[in-house]
Design a protein around this motif. Structure first.
Motif, short mmCIF file in Angstrom:
data_model
loop_
_atom_site.label_atom_id
_atom_site.label_comp_id
_atom_site.label_asym_id
_atom_site.label_seq_id
_atom_site.Cartn_x
_atom_site.Cartn_y
_atom_site.Cartn_z
N MET A 100 0.83 -1.21 0.00
CA MET A 100 0.00 0.00 0.00
C MET A 100 0.87 1.27 0.00
O MET A 100 0.51 2.28 -0.60
CB MET A 100 -0.94 0.01 1.21
N ARG A 101 2.02 1.19 0.64
CA ARG A 101 2.96 2.32 0.63
C ARG A 101 3.47 2.57 -0.79
O ARG A 101 3.55 3.70 -1.25
CB ARG A 101 4.15 2.01 1.56
N GLU A 102 3.81 1.48 -1.50
CA GLU A 102 4.25 1.63 -2.88
C GLU A 102 3.17 2.26 -3.74
O GLU A 102 3.45 3.10 -4.61
CB GLU A 102 4.66 0.27 -3.47
N ARG A 103 1.94 1.86 -3.52
CA ARG A 103 0.82 2.46 -4.27
C ARG A 103 0.71 3.95 -3.96
O ARG A 103 0.49 4.76 -4.86
CB ARG A 103 -0.49 1.76 -3.93
N ARG A 104 0.85 4.32 -2.69
CA ARG A 104 0.77 5.73 -2.30
C ARG A 104 1.89 6.53 -2.94
O ARG A 104 1.67 7.64 -3.45
CB ARG A 104 0.81 5.84 -0.77
N LEU A 105 3.11 5.98 -2.92
CA LEU A 105 4.24 6.67 -3.52
C LEU A 105 4.04 6.84 -5.03
O LEU A 105 4.37 7.89 -5.60
CB LEU A 105 5.55 5.95 -3.22
N ALA A 106 3.51 5.82 -5.68
CA ALA A 106 3.23 5.91 -7.13
C ALA A 106 2.17 6.97 -7.41
O ALA A 106 2.26 7.73 -8.38
CB ALA A 106 2.82 4.55 -7.68
N ALA A 107 1.16 7.02 -6.54
CA ALA A 107 0.10 8.01 -6.72
C ALA A 107 0.66 9.43 -6.53
O ALA A 107 0.33 10.33 -7.30
CB ALA A 107 -1.03 7.76 -5.72
N LEU A 108 1.51 9.60 -5.53
CA LEU A 108 2.11 10.92 -5.30
C LEU A 108 3.00 11.32 -6.48
O LEU A 108 3.02 12.48 -6.88
CB LEU A 108 2.91 10.91 -3.99
N ALA A 109 3.74 10.37 -7.03
CA ALA A 109 4.62 10.65 -8.17
C ALA A 109 3.81 11.03 -9.41
O ALA A 109 4.23 11.91 -10.17
CB ALA A 109 5.51 9.45 -8.46
N SER A 110 2.66 10.40 -9.61
CA SER A 110 1.86 10.72 -10.78
C SER A 110 1.21 12.09 -10.66
O SER A 110 0.98 12.75 -11.66
CB SER A 110 0.80 9.63 -11.04
N VAL A 111 0.92 12.53 -9.45
CA VAL A 111 0.35 13.87 -9.23
C VAL A 111 1.41 14.93 -9.50
O VAL A 111 1.12 15.98 -10.09
CB VAL A 111 -0.20 14.00 -7.79
#
Length: 113
Positions: A100-111
């Protein structure tokens, strides 16, 4: 909407499932054999005590990491992963949190992109 499932997130998720199945398989075997699970943990000698201590220290350190890192990157409900470890196994909840942390980091990077 992007799902943010990175290869690393998938690896962590697979590890979470392996941790859950692995730990609960042994729990089920202990129940089926009618073993005194808690008695076996405290009376089987130094090897078991060593493993127990090892896992407890890792679980505490990992719980601290979950709390601190979740706050840093804005993940909500981090306490559920820590509480969930008491109901299932840290071998399940920690890799799940990593996924879930990896997903959050990917989401932050895409923003940011």
């Amino acid at each position: 909407m992007t799902r943010h499932w990175t290869p690393l997130a998938i690896v962590y998720l697979v590890l979470a499932v392996v941790g859950l199945v692995g730990t609960w398989t042994y729990n089920a075997l202990a129940i089926a054999a009618q073993r005194d699970f808690l008695g076996d943990l405290v009376s089987s000698g130094p090897a078991v005590s060593s493993i127990t201590t090892d896992l407890l220290v890792v679980a505490v350190a990992g719980s601290i990491l979950i709390a601190v890192e979740s706050r840093r990157i804005g993940m909500r409900f981090a306490w559920l992963y820590i509480a969930g470890a008491l109901l299932t196994a840290f071998a399940f909840t920690f890799p799940l949190w990593l996924a879930m942390r990896e997903r959050r980091l990917a989401a932050l990077a895409s923003v940011e992109a």
